[in-house]
Design an enzyme around this catalytic site. Structure first.
Site, PDB file in Angstrom:
ATOM      1  N   GLU A 240      10.919   7.422 -16.598  1.00 34.72           N
ATOM      2  CA  GLU A 240       9.591   7.953 -16.925  1.00 34.72           C
ATOM      3  C   GLU A 240       9.188   7.596 -18.351  1.00 34.72           C
ATOM      4  O   GLU A 240       8.030   7.256 -18.621  1.00 34.72           O
ATOM      5  CB  GLU A 240       9.579   9.477 -16.732  1.00 34.72           C
TER       6      GLU A 240
ATOM      7  N   SER B  79      16.392  20.414 -16.172  1.00 36.58           N
ATOM      8  CA  SER B  79      15.261  21.260 -16.540  1.00 36.58           C
ATOM      9  C   SER B  79      15.783  22.475 -17.291  1.00 36.58           C
ATOM     10  O   SER B  79      16.850  22.998 -16.975  1.00 36.58           O
ATOM     11  CB  SER B  79      14.523  21.709 -15.282  1.00 36.58           C
TER      12      SER B  79
ATOM     13  N   LYS C 278       1.079  -4.919 -38.999  1.00 32.74           N
ATOM     14  CA  LYS C 278       2.539  -4.805 -38.970  1.00 32.74           C
ATOM     15  C   LYS C 278       3.085  -3.606 -38.210  1.00 32.74           C
ATOM     16  O   LYS C 278       4.047  -3.739 -37.444  1.00 32.74           O
ATOM     17  CB  LYS C 278       3.084  -4.774 -40.405  1.00 32.74           C
TER      18      LYS C 278
ATOM     19  N   LYS D 199      17.379  20.943 -11.115  1.00 29.87           N
ATOM     20  CA  LYS D 199      16.655  19.692 -11.355  1.00 29.87           C
ATOM     21  C   LYS D 199      17.518  18.590 -11.958  1.00 29.87           C
ATOM     22  O   LYS D 199      18.393  18.831 -12.769  1.00 29.87           O
ATOM     23  CB  LYS D 199      15.465  19.937 -12.305  1.00 29.87           C
TER      24      LYS D 199
ATOM     25  N   HIS E 296       0.836  -1.225   0.000  1.00 26.36           N
ATOM     26  CA  HIS E 296       0.000   0.000   0.000  1.00 26.36           C
ATOM     27  C   HIS E 296       0.860   1.260   0.000  1.00 26.36           C
ATOM     28  O   HIS E 296       0.412   2.318   0.451  1.00 26.36           O
ATOM     29  CB  HIS E 296      -0.949   0.035   1.203  1.00 26.36           C
TER      30      HIS E 296
END
Ligand code: ARG
Length: 469
Positions: free
Chosen positions: A291, A278, A326, A284, A157
């Site tokens: 991802e 970034s 295809k 960043k 969880h």
């Protein structure tokens, strides 16, 4: 551009429809298979007495020349304006051997031809995916060998549940890939039947020995029903499913590590080689590789759905709808293979933050189950033990500490059956992990044994590429 079927038609094609109808822009990937299949068909016609030995020889030679030309100059196919790869080969052949080229299509249809080409192509190219998957498994096993005793939080969880070893986590994905490889191998086994000789739908009327033809093409044998054969794309669906499930597995690993790499977790660090920055925020470092892998999963599962919907309600036998089989297949194989390769680099370069992992695995009451188990060993029924440990967790939350850090008097009060010192020792993350040495468990000793078993199963060095595209 002249057509293979022009005789019956007085008018020309609408130019927009002509482009819409063409498959050469994508089915040219099967040109080698079309040439190999054509040579085998020529030999089959020779054995059936339809072509003379000299004609077969001439066709074989021309097809081999064409094969070389196409391999040396892929642009030959790219520039051509033919309707499809079969028309391209027949026209090029005509330029080499003149009217003899017109005899090759005797008793053959593009319907059994394309079915043959596609199976041959898949037999050749699906091997690339399998090789890539084996490479990823090796990377996971190497990671497991390095992290067989590194504790990390295990989640259910997305809440901290019990500590596991990072090596155990890596091997979970090696297992998934093993099933994926099994599915691919299974699909390959089933598609190993030759369609050639089934004609348009009813079987060729010439006395072709389909068994010998199948053997010539390297198939295990011929297919058994011509109607089924020219309309069957089960093998495409099976490979698309195998790709889809592989991608589901990769996307789960991607998600696991994206989560562990967040600033909030900081349990893994990605290498510069597989991250990007970034354009606006200078600080960043984003896990783009993971991802993208997670994102591409949707596209590949989409290809599977697309084929299933194309096949649904399709009347026997061949229908042009089947030309839609295809592009999705090619894309799924390209993308899945690429994702597996990128994931291999991610696995090879991602680093666990050992200190933070140890601390995280020892924080958040991940040893509560073990405390209950210890009470059970001291004779307390499990339900009662569960209840009492629940109370102990609540007490520890109030104290703002871990279970083993509760003051001795509190601990003794809650668990009079077990001396506090031995409780503290047994609740350490090392002991918690070591106890799970059951077959399939996360204990470092078990993970090391599994790593050994994997190393034996996975051959060390394999050639980089088996197929060509
Ligand atoms: N381009 C076609 C395909 O990919 C080849 C078969 C065409 N057959 C036909 N009867 N029109 O399926």
């Amino acid at each position: 551009m002249s057509k293979l079927w022009g005789g019956r038609f007085a008018g020309g094609l609408d130019p927009f429809f002509e482009a819409f109808n063409r498959s050469l822009p994508f089915d040219r990937r099967m040109v080698d298979e079309d040439l190999v299949g054509s040579a085998a068909w020529a030999r089959a016609l020779g054995r059936a007495g339809v072509l003379t030995a000299a004609e077969v020889k001439k066709l074989e030679k021309a097809l081999a020349t064409l094969r070389k030309r196409v391999a040396a100059d892929p642009g030959l196919c790219e520039r051509a304006a033919d309707e499809d790869v079969h028309s391209f080969v027949e026209r090029e052949l005509g330029e080499l051997v003149g009217t003899l080229a017109k005899k090759l299509h005797t008793g053959r249809s593009r319907n059994d031809q394309v079915a043959t080409d596609l199976r041959l192509w898949m037999k050749r190219c699906v091997g690339d995916l399998d090789l890539a998957m084996a490479g990823l498994q090796r990377a996971l096993v190497a990671l497991a060998a390095k992290t067989s005793d590194l504790p990390v939080p295990g989640y259910t969880h997305l809440q901290r549940a019990q500590p596991v070893t990072a090596g155990h986590h890596a091997l979970a994905y090696a297992e998934m890939l093993d099933r994926d490889r099994g599915r691919v191998a299974d699909a390959l086994r089933r598609m190993d039947r030759s369609p050639l000789g089934c004609g348009a739908l009813a079987g060729t009327a010439f006395p072709v020995d389909r068994k010998a033809l199948a053997e010539d093409l390297g198939f295990g044998g011929p297919t058994r029903n011509s109607l089924d054969t020219v309309s069957d794309r089960d093998h495409v669906a099976e490979v698309l499913f195998a790709c889809s499930l592989t991608m589901v597995h990769l996307s789960r690993l991607a998600e696991d590590w994206i989560f562990l790499g967040t600033f909030e977790s900081r349990l893994v660090r990605f290498a510069d080689a597989v991250a990007t920055g970034s354009s606006l925020m200078p600080q960043k470092k984003n896990p783009d590789a993971l991802e993208l892998i997670r994102g591409k999963c949707g596209r590949i599962a989409g290809h599977l759905q697309a084929l299933l919907m194309t096949m649904k309600g399709l009347p026997l036998a061949y229908d042009k709808d089947l030309q839609e089989d295809k592009e999705g297949l090619f894309d799924a194989l390209d993308q899945t293979t690429a994702c597996v390769r990128v994931m291999t680099t991610v696995v090879e370069t991602t680093e666990y933050d050992v200190e933070r992992c140890r601390a995280a695995a020892a924080t958040g009451y991940l040893n509560a189950t073990d405390l209950a188990d210890l009470l059970v060993l001291a004779g307390v029924p499990f339900r009662d033990a569960h209840e009492r440990v629940g109370i102990a967790v609540r007490t520890a939350i109030e104290h703002g500490c871990e279970l083993e850090d509760l003051p001795t008097d509190v601990l003794t009060d809650l668990m009079p059956e077990i001396p506090a010192a031995s409780l503290r020792r047994e609740l350490s993350v090392e002991r918690v992990l070591a106890r799970r040495k059951v077959f399939g468990g996360t204990a470092p000793s078990r993970v090391r044994a599994e790593v050994k078993a994997w190393q034996k199963r996975l051959p060390e060095a394999e050639p980089k590429k088996r197929g060509r595209r």
